[in-house]
Design a protein around this motif. Structure first.
Motif, short mmCIF file in Angstrom:
data_model
loop_
_atom_site.label_atom_id
_atom_site.label_comp_id
_atom_site.label_asym_id
_atom_site.label_seq_id
_atom_site.Cartn_x
_atom_site.Cartn_y
_atom_site.Cartn_z
N ILE A 13 -0.63 26.18 -23.32
CA ILE A 13 -1.04 27.09 -22.24
C ILE A 13 -1.32 28.45 -22.87
O ILE A 13 -0.44 29.03 -23.52
CB ILE A 13 0.07 27.23 -21.17
N GLY A 14 -2.55 28.92 -22.70
CA GLY A 14 -2.93 30.17 -23.34
C GLY A 14 -3.49 31.20 -22.38
O GLY A 14 -3.32 31.10 -21.15
N ALA A 15 -4.18 32.15 -22.94
CA ALA A 15 -4.71 33.27 -22.14
C ALA A 15 -5.73 32.80 -21.11
O ALA A 15 -5.80 33.35 -20.00
CB ALA A 15 -5.34 34.31 -23.07
N LEU A 187 -4.18 16.39 -20.35
CA LEU A 187 -4.75 17.41 -19.46
C LEU A 187 -3.61 17.81 -18.53
O LEU A 187 -3.30 17.08 -17.59
CB LEU A 187 -5.95 16.85 -18.71
N ALA A 188 -2.97 18.93 -18.82
CA ALA A 188 -1.72 19.29 -18.15
C ALA A 188 -1.92 20.37 -17.10
O ALA A 188 -2.36 21.48 -17.41
CB ALA A 188 -0.70 19.76 -19.18
N MET A 189 -1.58 20.02 -15.85
CA MET A 189 -1.66 20.97 -14.74
C MET A 189 -0.29 21.26 -14.13
O MET A 189 -0.20 21.89 -13.08
CB MET A 189 -2.59 20.41 -13.66
N VAL A 250 -9.65 24.65 -17.02
CA VAL A 250 -9.53 25.17 -18.38
C VAL A 250 -9.13 24.06 -19.35
O VAL A 250 -9.69 23.93 -20.45
CB VAL A 250 -8.51 26.33 -18.43
N GLN A 251 -8.17 23.26 -18.94
CA GLN A 251 -7.69 22.17 -19.80
C GLN A 251 -8.79 21.14 -20.05
O GLN A 251 -8.92 20.61 -21.16
CB GLN A 251 -6.48 21.50 -19.16
N LEU A 252 -9.60 20.87 -19.04
CA LEU A 252 -10.69 19.91 -19.20
C LEU A 252 -11.71 20.40 -20.22
O LEU A 252 -12.20 19.61 -21.05
CB LEU A 252 -11.37 19.67 -17.85
N ALA A 257 -11.74 18.97 -27.98
CA ALA A 257 -11.20 19.51 -29.23
C ALA A 257 -9.75 19.09 -29.42
O ALA A 257 -9.33 18.75 -30.54
CB ALA A 257 -11.32 21.03 -29.23
N LYS A 258 -8.99 19.09 -28.34
CA LYS A 258 -7.58 18.69 -28.45
C LYS A 258 -7.45 17.21 -28.79
O LYS A 258 -6.54 16.81 -29.51
CB LYS A 258 -6.85 19.02 -27.15
#
Length: 383
Positions: A13-15, A187-189, A250-252, A257-258
């Protein structure tokens, strides 16, 4: 123990996530709304389907599939016991009967189509294909089985968001696909899920059942639509929040890349652990690019006590896990359906020896090396 040298999983989890959540808070609209709709559209595009329905969590996705199909007393659903309990729970709660099938074995932890076929009866309505760890179940065989017997094929793609394989994009091959965006998922929500369906009528039913089966949504009423509504069937509140869907967008965007970083970690694990005596590396014959790599499971040889291995890893600061205790041996399922040890010998043998090693997008070469070192040191016969 919280000071692990290498934890089992770690969400990133980032900016960008922080700003996306702040944007929602500033908007004043917190429940299902425009951010949710945009996330649905983006996820559907990632899958290559017409539409997708965002829901509160993966269990809700599975439950809505069961409700939309009208499963109930007298119906049977074939599914693997090696899965998180939610898949069987939503079947049982509907009044239908979960019929547990074997997995392929230590090298394939997904449902065995041959064993599933042997469990079909006149009461069977559906088969659940769970893509264990992000690796595809044998969708070709399961789809042929379902078509031959007039069954619905439900894909439990909780471990496999937007994952392309030679068999197709996981979750879109069968009749209904269900995804989970729990805090530990790729994909974490925090909490979240998605449902897709081949039949647009089924998809529309799922969308309505997600919100109490109201004929007019809260968003439509807010936009000046009718203030009253009807309810012509029984639905639930399985709506996601705008905050969760903002995280999901955002995660999608970062998922590709992840996934590549997970692939590299799995490649290193496979190369550096393959020579351990008696080890089984499930799905090791699969191409790296055809999995979401949600989990990195290993299966210990007979005679090597899993609890002892886990304690040795813990002593080295390495967290490990078990995915999963077999559902058919839980008390509720043993008592209601007359199951017990020996019901599924292949599954029971594998689940006694299965162990999950650390895997997450941020895991680096150093962390993988620490895990490998600790596993090799722990790989000693139990006294």
């Amino acid at each position: 123990m919280s000071n692990w040298k290498v934890s089992l999983y770690r969400p990133e989890i980032g900016a960008a996530e922080t700003e996306a959540v702040a944007d929602v808070l500033r908007s004043g609209w917190l429940s299902t709304g425009p951010v949710t709709q945009d996330f649905e559209a983006r996820y559907a595009a990632a899958l290559g389907v017409d539409d997708a329905v965002a829901v509160a969590n993966g269990t809700a996705a599975l439950h809505l599939a069961v409700l939309a199909l009208g499963l109930g007393p007298g119906d049977e659903v074939i599914l693997p016991s090696l899965n998180f309990v939610s898949a069987a729970a939503v079947v049982a709660l509907s009044g239908a009967t979960p019929v547990f099938a074997e997995v392929g074995g230590a090298h394939d932890l997904s449902i065995d189509p041959v064993d599933a076929a042997a469990r079909i009866t006149p009461r069977t309505r559906a088969v659940v294909a769970m893509h264990y760890g992000g690796y595809a179940a044998d969708l070709g065989a399961l789809d042929r089985l379902a078509r031959a017997h007039g069954l619905v094929l439900i894909e439990d793609a909780a471990h496999a968001p937007a994952t392309t394989t030679a068999q197709g994009v996981l979750g879109t091959v069968g009749d209904i696909g269900c995804y989970s965006f729990f805090a530990t998922k790729n994909l974490a929500m925090g909490e979240g899920g998605m449902v897709v369906a081949r039949d647009p009528d089924v998809r529309a039913r799922i969308r309505r059942l997600r919100s109490h089966a109201l004929t007019v949504s809260a968003q439509d009423r807010h936009r000046g639509g009718p203030s009253t509504y009807d309810v012509d069937t029984f639905g639930l509140n399985y709506r996601p929040t705008e905050i969760a869907c903002a995280l999901g967008r955002v995660q999608l965007e970062a998922l590709g890349a992840k996934s590549k970083r997970r692939q590299e970690a799995v490649r290193q694990y496979r190369e550096q652990l393959a020579d351990l005596p008696g080890i089984a590396l499930p799905f090791a014959d699969r191409p790296l690019e055809e999995s979401a790599h949600h989990l990195f499971p290993v299966v210990l040889p007979e005679g090597l006590d899993r609890d002892v291995v886990q304690e040795r890893l813990k002593g080295a600061g390495i967290q490990s896990g078990v995915h999963y205790p077999p559902t058919h041996l839980f008390t509720a399922y043993r008592e209601r359906y007359g199951l017990g040890p020996g019901s599924l010998p292949v599954t029971e043998s594998v689940t006694r020896r299965q162990l999950s090693l650390p895997l997450y997008a941020g895991i680096g070469d150093r962390e993988v090396a620490l895990v490998v070192e600790a596993v090799r040191a722990a790989w000693q016969p139990t006294p």
